[in-house]
Design a protein around this motif. Structure first.
Motif, PDB file in Angstrom:
ATOM      1  N   ARG A  43       0.941  -1.310  -0.005  1.00 42.25           N
ATOM      2  CA  ARG A  43      -0.068   0.042  -0.088  1.00 42.25           C
ATOM      3  C   ARG A  43       0.850   1.260   0.198  1.00 42.25           C
ATOM      4  O   ARG A  43       0.335   2.318  -0.689  1.00 42.25           O
ATOM      5  N   TYR A  44       1.879   1.243   0.857  1.00 41.24           N
ATOM      6  CA  TYR A  44       2.846   2.292   0.768  1.00 41.24           C
ATOM      7  C   TYR A  44       3.589   2.381  -0.720  1.00 41.24           C
ATOM      8  O   TYR A  44       3.386   3.778  -1.196  1.00 41.24           O
ATOM      9  N   LYS A  94       3.357   5.768  -3.280  1.00 39.21           N
ATOM     10  CA  LYS A  94       4.462   6.441  -3.628  1.00 39.21           C
ATOM     11  C   LYS A  94       4.604   6.414  -5.269  1.00 39.21           C
ATOM     12  O   LYS A  94       5.090   7.527  -5.710  1.00 39.21           O
ATOM     13  N   ARG A  95       3.965   5.383  -5.985  1.00 38.61           N
ATOM     14  CA  ARG A  95       3.919   5.465  -7.318  1.00 38.61           C
ATOM     15  C   ARG A  95       2.898   6.069  -7.786  1.00 38.61           C
ATOM     16  O   ARG A  95       2.761   6.271  -9.111  1.00 38.61           O
ATOM     17  N   GLY A  96       1.742   6.652  -7.040  1.00 37.08           N
ATOM     18  CA  GLY A  96       0.414   7.116  -7.471  1.00 37.08           C
ATOM     19  C   GLY A  96      -0.408   6.285  -7.892  1.00 37.08           C
ATOM     20  O   GLY A  96      -1.506   6.518  -8.872  1.00 37.08           O
ATOM     21  N   ASP A  97      -0.189   4.917  -7.836  1.00 39.02           N
ATOM     22  CA  ASP A  97      -1.269   3.938  -8.396  1.00 39.02           C
ATOM     23  C   ASP A  97      -2.532   3.988  -7.787  1.00 39.02           C
ATOM     24  O   ASP A  97      -2.573   4.362  -6.543  1.00 39.02           O
TER      25      ASP A  97
END
Length: 390
Positions: A369-370, A374-377
């Motif tokens: 989830r983190y 961070k990837r913006g998924d």
């Protein structure tokens, strides 16, 4: 007691030229034992013999010759005979030599009572010994006296100060998921997976550097801990069993670690199933000092946003904290971390429990989830993203 002719049934007393009285008796061992001191009157000597007779009849008698050994001699023999790891023996010897023997070594074991123990402990603290070292010294002395009780040298352990075996340890920091990854990102590539594995498995340094490729099963994401490497004060590296029997365990790893493990194995691990998983820059067993120099640890942790003074061992604390947040019970944590207080049924458990697998899966969900954030998924509503993390 005396019979009709005035002779005692047990023991004998006699008046010395000095006017004082001496008492002696034949013990259960068939040998004659004199009283440890003389008495001002005949009645005093007889009363002492009555007490000794009662001890023999009740089974509480101790051979006085055994209790007259100096603690210095007894302690040195105790250290030599104790079955412990080489590193623990080195630590015990240091504590004994610096904190126990100089004060208590000159006394016979039967002369050391609670009052003397209190005075010794207070003197250690007054002379600047830390609470940690004083507690270690107290625990060592208590263990020696416990053995002396078992050996029939003394009746009761004189170390009876409540709380003296404990010390207040400042709470150590633990890293967040973001801080763990920031630290891994600024590490030399050789040590990236070492940091991640330490944080998300909770293994000790000595257990990590002893791991071989065969100890990690990528299919099940299980790591088997069965040995450790200890570094002695003279620099010698000793490969041996884990810190305690509880340390022999199987730990479930979060599945997200497979990506870094797959990258690490061909590049930095020794070849073969028995090759070391982690090595130094020049090969061979990874030493703590070399690791700190090669990573410039003190500055690197600050660069990663962690507090100054953050220790590598704090990554183990991090893993423990995360597992607790994932819902592990105290008993599950003790098993996962290899604590020696785990019950026998868990100490020698060879297969990871279903609950331990769930703990690892929940850790996996938290990190995925983190990483997605961070990837913006976008949240795709997958089962992994919906695992409770509270």
């Amino acid at each position: 007691m005396a019979n009709k002719k005035g002779r005692r049934r047990f023991g004998a007393v006699r008046k010395l030229p000095s006017g004082r009285w001496q008492a002696r008796y034949v013990g259960p061992d068939g040998l004659s034992h004199p009283a440890p001191h003389t008495f001002p009157g005949k009645r005093d000597a007889e009363q002492w013999l009555s007490v000794v007779e009662g001890e023999i009849l009740s089974g509480d008698w101790l051979n006085p010759e055994l209790s007259r050994v100096l603690l210095g001699d007894y302690g040195r023999a105790w250290l030599k005979e104790r079955k412990v790891s080489q590193r623990t023996r080195e630590e015990h010897t240091s504590v004994w030599r610096n904190h126990v023997e100089p004060f208590l070594g000159r006394y016979q074991v039967n002369e050391i009572g609670p009052e003397l123990i209190r005075r010794w402990r207070a003197e250690l603290l007054e002379k600047g010994r830390s609470e940690d070292r004083t507690a270690k010294a107290y625990r060592l002395a208590r263990s020696m006296f416990a053995t002396a009780v078992d050996d029939g040298r003394i009746k009761r352990n004189p170390c009876r100060i409540k709380g003296a075996d404990q010390h207040r340890t400042p709470e150590r920091p633990h890293a967040s998921i973001d801080e763990v990854y920031r630290l891994a990102d600024v590490m030399p590539p050789r040590y990236r997976f070492l940091v991640l594995l330490a944080a998300f498995s909770g293994l000790r340094w000595g257990e990590l550097v002893a791991l071989q490729a065969r100890d990690v099963d990528r299919e099940t994401m299980l790591v088997r801990v069965s040995r450790k490497i200890a570094q002695m004060k003279d620099g010698e590296l000793v490969v041996g069993p884990t810190k305690s029997a509880a340390g022999v365990r199987t730990v479930a790893l979060p599945r997200f670690l497979d990506e870094d493990l797959a990258a690490h194995l061909p590049e930095f691990a020794e070849p073969g199933r028995e090759g070391l998983l982690f090595t130094g820059k020049r090969g061979g067993i990874l030493r703590r000092g070399n690791f700190h120099r090669e990573t410039d640890w003190a500055r690197t942790v600050v660069k990663a946003g962690l507090p100054k003074g953050f220790h590598f061992h704090d990554l183990r604390h991090t893993g423990n904290q995360m597992a607790a947040e994932a819902g592990a019970t105290t008993r599950e944590l003790m098993q996962r971390m290899g604590q020696s207080t785990v019950r026998a049924a868990l100490i020698y458990q060879h297969a990871t429990s279903a609950r331990d697998r769930q703990i690892a899966d929940e850790l996996n969900a938290r990190v995925e989830r983190y990483r997605s954030s961070k990837r913006g998924d976008p949240d795709d509503g997958s089962a992994a993203s919906m695992v409770p993390i509270g």
